[in-house]
Design a protein around this motif. Structure first.
Motif, PDB file in Angstrom:
ATOM      1  N   THR A 147      30.976  34.572  36.802  1.00  0.00           N
ATOM      2  CA  THR A 147      31.483  35.415  35.963  1.00  0.00           C
ATOM      3  C   THR A 147      32.200  35.295  34.404  1.00  0.00           C
ATOM      4  N   ILE A 149      33.860  36.693  30.373  1.00  0.00           N
ATOM      5  CA  ILE A 149      34.735  37.671  29.838  1.00  0.00           C
ATOM      6  C   ILE A 149      33.728  38.103  28.682  1.00  0.00           C
ATOM      7  N   THR A 175      36.019  53.128  33.937  1.00  0.00           N
ATOM      8  CA  THR A 175      36.705  51.989  34.364  1.00  0.00           C
ATOM      9  C   THR A 175      37.305  52.393  35.681  1.00  0.00           C
ATOM     10  N   THR A 178      38.844  46.303  37.326  1.00  0.00           N
ATOM     11  CA  THR A 178      37.890  45.392  36.418  1.00  0.00           C
ATOM     12  C   THR A 178      36.644  45.862  36.366  1.00  0.00           C
ATOM     13  N   GLN A 198      29.411  45.372  37.883  1.00  0.00           N
ATOM     14  CA  GLN A 198      29.838  44.638  39.350  1.00  0.00           C
ATOM     15  C   GLN A 198      29.119  45.329  40.535  1.00  0.00           C
ATOM     16  N   GLY A 207      34.639  42.826  42.078  1.00  0.00           N
ATOM     17  CA  GLY A 207      35.344  42.142  41.193  1.00  0.00           C
ATOM     18  C   GLY A 207      36.786  42.470  41.676  1.00  0.00           C
ATOM     19  N   ASN A 208      37.191  43.672  41.877  1.00  0.00           N
ATOM     20  CA  ASN A 208      38.608  44.062  42.223  1.00  0.00           C
ATOM     21  C   ASN A 208      38.968  43.260  43.500  1.00  0.00           C
ATOM     22  N   LEU A 211      39.171  39.691  42.919  1.00  0.00           N
ATOM     23  CA  LEU A 211      40.577  39.073  42.356  1.00  0.00           C
ATOM     24  C   LEU A 211      41.790  39.052  43.075  1.00  0.00           C
ATOM     25  N   PHE A 229      46.760  39.473  32.063  1.00  0.00           N
ATOM     26  CA  PHE A 229      45.625  40.549  31.984  1.00  0.00           C
ATOM     27  C   PHE A 229      45.958  41.407  30.753  1.00  0.00           C
ATOM     28  N   LEU A 234      42.434  42.468  29.297  1.00  0.00           N
ATOM     29  CA  LEU A 234      41.808  42.654  30.177  1.00  0.00           C
ATOM     30  C   LEU A 234      41.875  43.771  31.232  1.00  0.00           C
ATOM     31  N   GLN A 235      41.104  44.603  31.619  1.00  0.00           N
ATOM     32  CA  GLN A 235      41.299  45.661  32.706  1.00  0.00           C
ATOM     33  C   GLN A 235      41.701  45.317  33.776  1.00  0.00           C
ATOM     34  N   MET A 236      42.855  45.877  34.437  1.00  0.00           N
ATOM     35  CA  MET A 236      43.573  45.499  35.543  1.00  0.00           C
ATOM     36  C   MET A 236      43.707  46.641  36.641  1.00  0.00           C
TER      37      MET A 236
END
Length: 621
Positions: A147, A149, A175, A178, A198, A207-208, A211, A229, A234-236
């Motif tokens: 993966t 960024i 979104t 992530t 993803q 990915g969610n 993580l 994040f 970064l999206q979370m």
């Protein structure tokens, strides 16, 4: 007039973070997408415009060479004539890019500018087409893929141009944590395409879930990761999503993994009699602890074989948690038909009585716990008047109790060797006890007589009363002659990495973190010492507090193994996520006690809020 010579530019791929490969893999972007005005997502600097650039998508890790390299000679001349009319923009040139792939550690690619006098197009092409050894396997599981960024601006540049009519398009993004979904729509030719960053597993972005598993299985904190994040933009996803993943998939997988690991350890221990070591760790000192975890370890192999979590309201108070944890651990060992020679613990009175009268198990005491108690009392005595000379004997008495435990075979011999220290400090090395008639060290004549104590002095009387007290003599008889519980104490320090005492966890969350700490300790308890490139062992300097400024050296270990994290990740994606029902059923069999607050009636929130008074915001007078 002679026609001026025109220098035709040579096409080379832009600097990217992976070496290009002459292979094709499955991608959601068509080959027509890689046409003019599309910039590379992996570039770190800008370069003169060209007809095509390499592209790296979320499902591929390849960089495609220019259309110039694969076109016909006539097409190449046409491309060169078009590029002659374009004035290149001067940009900083990236001279070297490092390849961040595990299989290519230390390798790098040199990118040369076309305007450099030493530039050779053939060498550049060969460098671009060099095989890196990193082969993309389409069958690789999602959780094992690499993966990266990717910045939003660089990513959306891939969707600026319609791959059909080569005109501008409209792009809309969506979104979910992530996960990023890009919808590209061309208003000119009605071309529509949807691209996902993803893979989706049953509607859940991979990915969610990955993580969440990575944070939980490594003992991390969701809120700390969320802050990181947020700083990186970064999206979370939200905390309730993390807890949903934990309840349905992660915690059932951790419990299943620990149970299977525990069964394997038990089967290996059946081949030999184990020497057990047990101790309890509380989440806070004193009688205010909510949780107490009892650890049972095989001291020969230094592996945790059982863990029991007790809540204080189960046993009527935190003082009774250690005995209850011991009983539960012994019950688990009996259920597995595991035989053992003895057990080594501290001097907890309830544990002593239970092992002596009910369990009928050979019980030894850990030497460090007794030595620690004696040392604290000696330090306090040395502060008294006319007793400062005892501080010089503190280290010798510490060593003496360890030597007594290691060199004795019977309780009488341990007591005889222990009490011989009282003659030794008086410079008398023959003793009346037949179990130990004289000291084993060679006799020496000392000129400095001030180092020896004098009989009937306050210092000697205090020391004699301390070392020959009734309780100390009974404890010395049961000193462990072989193994100690230092490995159990080391494991308790590992628990702090997974369940810090400053944080509060529910019962099931605390139990899972204890299991993670046990699996981490079992995999890394026998790590070797790291060595230099010349094979020399590596050490680091340490200045512990109890040494009071004295420096010591500690060996540097090899990096920790995290195989249990990979196993939990694989278990979640391959077994638990497709069908979590059997794993959740095992979790529901665990008896979870009610919370401490459930013992008291819950008042109305409005009543509690109305009763709130702050000293900095008093009411009207």
């Amino acid at each position: 007039m002679a026609k001026p010579t025109r220098h035709k530019p040579t096409f080379a791929d832009k600097g990217c973070q992976t070496k290009p490969q002459m292979c094709s893999v499955g991608t959601q972007l068509s080959m027509k997408t890689l046409l003019p005005h599309v910039k590379s997502t992996g570039t770190q600097v800008c370069a003169p415009k060209c007809s095509d650039v390499g592209v790296c998508t979320s499902t591929t890790t390849f960089v495609q060479t220019h259309a110039f390299l694969s076109s016909t000679p006539a097409k190449r001349r046409q491309l060169l004539d078009i590029e002659d009319e374009i004035t290149p923009i001067k940009r900083p040139c990236l001279e070297q890019t490092e390849v961040g792939v595990d299989s290519l550690e230390g390798s790098s690619t040199m990118i040369q500018s076309p305007h450099d006098l030493t530039y050779n197009p053939q060498e550049s092409i060969s460098a671009l087409t060099e095989d890196t050894g990193h082969i993309i396997d389409p069958s690789i599981p999602t959780y094992k893929m690499l993966t990266y960024i990717v910045y939003e601006k660089c990513l959306l540049e891939l969707f600026e141009v319609c791959p059909v009519c080569q005109r501008g398009t409209r792009v809309r993004t969506r979104t979910v944590g992530t996960f990023l979904c890009v919808e590209q729509r061309c208003p000119h030719c009605d071309f529509v395409r949807t691209w996902n960053s993803q893979p989706l597993h049953g509607g859940t972005p991979a990915g969610n879930l990955q993580l969440s598993v990575a944070v939980y299985s490594n003992g991390g904190s969701f809120f700390r990761v969320e802050k990181i994040f947020r700083a990186l933009r970064l999206q979370m996803f939200q905390h309730n999503t993390y807890r949903w993943h934990a309840r349905l998939y992660i915690e059932p997988a951790i419990i299943y993994k620990w149970k299977s690991t525990q069964d394997g350890i038990m089967e290996k221990l059946k081949e030999q009699n184990a020497i057990l070591g047990g101790d309890m760790r509380a989440d806070s000192p004193g009688h205010t602890a909510k949780f107490g975890s009892y650890t049972m370890m095989d001291l020969r192999s230094q592996r945790v074989i059982d863990l029991q979590l007790i809540q204080s309201n189960e046993v009527g108070g935190s003082y009774h948690m250690e005995l209850e944890g011991l009983k539960r651990s012994l019950g688990v060992l009996n259920a597995h038909n595991l035989s053992f020679d003895c057990i080594v613990t501290d001097r907890h009175p309830q544990v002593q009585k239970y092992l002596r009268e009910e369990a009928k198990i050979t019980h030894y005491y850990d030497v460090w716990h007794i030595e620690k108690g004696i040392s604290k009392k000696m330090v306090n005595i040395a502060k008294k008047k006319d007793c400062t000379q005892l501080s010089k004997w503190l280290g010798s008495i510490k060593n003496h109790i360890y030597w007594t435990a290691a060199s004795s075979t019977t309780p009488q011999e341990r007591v005889a060797k222990w009490t011989s220290i009282l003659n030794h400090v008086l410079d008398i090395h023959t003793h009346d006890d037949p179990a130990f008639p004289q000291c084993l060290h060679p006799l020496q004549t000392t000129r400095d007589t001030k180092q020896w104590l004098k009989p009937a002095t306050p210092a000697f009387c205090w020391l004699e009363n301390l070392l020959t007290s009734k309780r100390i003599l009974k404890d010395v008889e049961k000193l462990s002659p072989h193994l100690q519980t230092s490995a159990v104490e080391a494991f308790h320090s590992i628990i702090l990495l997974f369940a810090p005492k400053i944080n509060h966890y529910p019962f099931l969350g605390m139990l899972c973190r204890l299991y993670l700490a046990a699996m981490h300790f079992n995999e890394n308890s026998h790590r070797l010492q790291a060595t230099t490139s010349y094979g020399e062992p590596m050490y680091r300097m340490s200045c512990p507090k109890y040494k009071k400024g004295e420096r010591t050296s500690k060996p540097i270990k090899t990096p920790a193994i995290l195989k249990y994290v990979d196993d939990i990740m694989e278990l979640v994606f391959e077994q638990v996520f497709p069908d979590p029902t059997p794993y959740i059923d095992e979790v529901e069999k665990i008896p979870i006690p009610p919370t401490l607050s459930s013992q008291h009636p819950r008042p109305d929130k409005a009543t509690v809020v109305s009763a709130y008074v702050s000293r900095f915001n008093p009411g009207p007078v």
